[in-house]
Design an enzyme around this catalytic site. Sequence first.
Site, PDB file in Angstrom:
ATOM      1  N   HIS A  21       8.580 -14.411  11.650  1.00 30.35           N
ATOM      2  CA  HIS A  21       7.954 -13.157  12.025  1.00 30.35           C
ATOM      3  C   HIS A  21       7.655 -13.153  13.662  1.00 30.35           C
ATOM      4  O   HIS A  21       6.691 -12.829  14.126  1.00 30.35           O
ATOM      5  CB  HIS A  21       6.473 -13.115  11.465  1.00 30.35           C
ATOM      6  CG  HIS A  21       6.417 -12.543  10.050  1.00 30.35           C
ATOM      7  ND1 HIS A  21       7.451 -11.955   9.344  1.00 30.35           N
ATOM      8  CD2 HIS A  21       5.409 -12.906   9.256  1.00 30.35           C
ATOM      9  CE1 HIS A  21       7.191 -11.721   7.957  1.00 30.35           C
ATOM     10  NE2 HIS A  21       6.033 -12.372   8.054  1.00 30.35           N
ATOM     11  N   HIS A  59       4.137  -4.842   8.526  1.00 34.14           N
ATOM     12  CA  HIS A  59       3.429  -5.891   7.743  1.00 34.14           C
ATOM     13  C   HIS A  59       2.157  -5.278   7.062  1.00 34.14           C
ATOM     14  O   HIS A  59       1.207  -5.905   6.965  1.00 34.14           O
ATOM     15  CB  HIS A  59       3.469  -7.015   8.514  1.00 34.14           C
ATOM     16  CG  HIS A  59       3.304  -8.297   7.645  1.00 34.14           C
ATOM     17  ND1 HIS A  59       2.813  -8.708   6.825  1.00 34.14           N
ATOM     18  CD2 HIS A  59       4.472  -9.132   7.436  1.00 34.14           C
ATOM     19  CE1 HIS A  59       2.828  -9.784   6.106  1.00 34.14           C
ATOM     20  NE2 HIS A  59       4.186 -10.153   6.440  1.00 34.14           N
ATOM     21  N   GLU A  90       7.962  -4.643   2.958  1.00 34.80           N
ATOM     22  CA  GLU A  90       8.404  -4.757   4.069  1.00 34.80           C
ATOM     23  C   GLU A  90       9.717  -4.261   4.381  1.00 34.80           C
ATOM     24  O   GLU A  90      10.640  -4.897   3.794  1.00 34.80           O
ATOM     25  CB  GLU A  90       8.419  -6.044   4.903  1.00 34.80           C
ATOM     26  CG  GLU A  90       6.960  -6.596   4.736  1.00 34.80           C
ATOM     27  CD  GLU A  90       6.857  -8.210   4.930  1.00 34.80           C
ATOM     28  OE1 GLU A  90       7.460  -8.708   5.732  1.00 34.80           O
ATOM     29  OE2 GLU A  90       6.273  -8.907   4.075  1.00 34.80           O
TER      30      GLU A  90
HETATM   31  C1  BGC Z   1       6.428 -13.422   3.912  1.00 29.68           C
HETATM   32  C2  BGC Z   1       5.572 -14.620   3.272  1.00 29.68           C
HETATM   33  C3  BGC Z   1       4.369 -14.739   4.555  1.00 29.68           C
HETATM   34  C4  BGC Z   1       3.813 -13.648   4.953  1.00 29.68           C
HETATM   35  C5  BGC Z   1       2.835 -14.078   5.923  1.00 29.68           C
HETATM   36  C6  BGC Z   1       5.780 -12.318   4.399  1.00 29.68           C
HETATM   37  O1  BGC Z   1       6.218 -11.301   4.914  1.00 29.68           O
HETATM   38  O2  BGC Z   1       7.235 -12.860   3.231  1.00 29.68           O
HETATM   39  O3  BGC Z   1       6.247 -15.587   2.997  1.00 29.68           O
HETATM   40  O4  BGC Z   1       3.650 -15.951   4.018  1.00 29.68           O
HETATM   41  O5  BGC Z   1       4.569 -12.620   5.352  1.00 29.68           O
HETATM   42  O6  BGC Z   1       1.711 -13.268   6.120  1.00 29.68           O
END
Ligand code: BGC
Length: 401
Positions: free
Chosen positions: A152, A225, A366
Amino acid sequence: MIDSNAGVCIISRMQSNLPCIMKTAAAAVSLLIMNACTSISGPSTGSVKQAGFGNTKAGESTELYTLKNANGVVAKVTTYGATLVELHVPDKDGNLADVINGFDSVAGYEGDGNQYFGCTTGRVCNRIAKGKFTLDGTEYTLATNNDPNHLHGGGDKALSKQVWKAAPVDGQAAVVFTLTSPDGEEGYPGNLSMKVTYTLTDADELRIDYQATTDKATPVNLTNHAYFNLGGAGTGTVLDHELTLNADHFTPVDDTLIPTGKIDPVAGTELDFRTAHVIGDRIPDKGATKTEDAESATLGYDHNFVLNGKAGTHRLAARLKDPDSGRVMEIYTDQVAIQFYSGNFLMNQEGKAGKAYPFRGALCLETQHNPDSVNHPDFPSTILRPGQTYRTTTVHRFSAE
Ligand code: BGC
């Protein structure tokens, strides 16, 4: 001037039709930027109000914008991380509830309880293997903030942790956030200028338009998210929600959630959501209540589904229904894929109005490119080059039945 109809354009080298991807990768010509934008959501005639949202630890002030449509549906968005903070939509009796996880002020978003709640995620969302990629002969190294991988967008300068500039759109329930990420920030090349527009339409749709340009080739994969619980955030788990995904294939991953490069059919697996399934029905340990029990990806959903149809054209990606309230959310996107994450790491943290967010108390859907695309030449490209414009749009349409 706000491009409030930024439509259905996306960086894509080819269609997301999976068997085709493998067959046509070698034949894929240069990056195709699709510019045929069409209107994919209803008009917006509502209002925008602005308020303070508190100062960051570094002393920067943040703002909260309240968008309200003609039907009284409300979305609140903050300059911190260009984040969706609240989303109030009606149930089958017309009662509004806030259906996403979040915090009451910026302090919560800077705290340990924030697991990317509602934020704009990037520069590259999801994972990049070992935080490394090579582009045009140069190797780049990124933060490995999700050991051993990059997740991310990295550390303190991930887009979700920065204060964006905001401007309301005249005559619409819409706000445009802008941010320029400088060359080398979080290890990524190029000065990347981004624009993220949230629009609440009178058809009870939340539309998110993303746009970016760069002065050096760089990977870009932006998403939102938000964690959804259509019964109301902080009201139990989402194990009873019914989910449909428009995906015949998924990208299998290794133990660290990095795609192996294969693209497998969902048929015959617990990932087959081509018809509606209750989420809790096929999670092996649906009774688990401790976050630590969810270490294995097999204990919950955390998978990338490759969407059917042509990337770059708007199509239905997902339908989520809460049977109790009757609330339904449909997601339309021009993206390649969608990550379905069933809140496996939620840890009962306290959020808005003192409500707690339990293990599997909300889920993320997402829209994005496949994870680690930058290390998989057979996946549709995430590389943006100078002179090109990255555009992608996702629409969340709410109703009740
Ligand atoms: C991911 C997860 C991760 C989470 C964190 C998601 O987009 O797929 O693996 O733990 O984000 O908040």
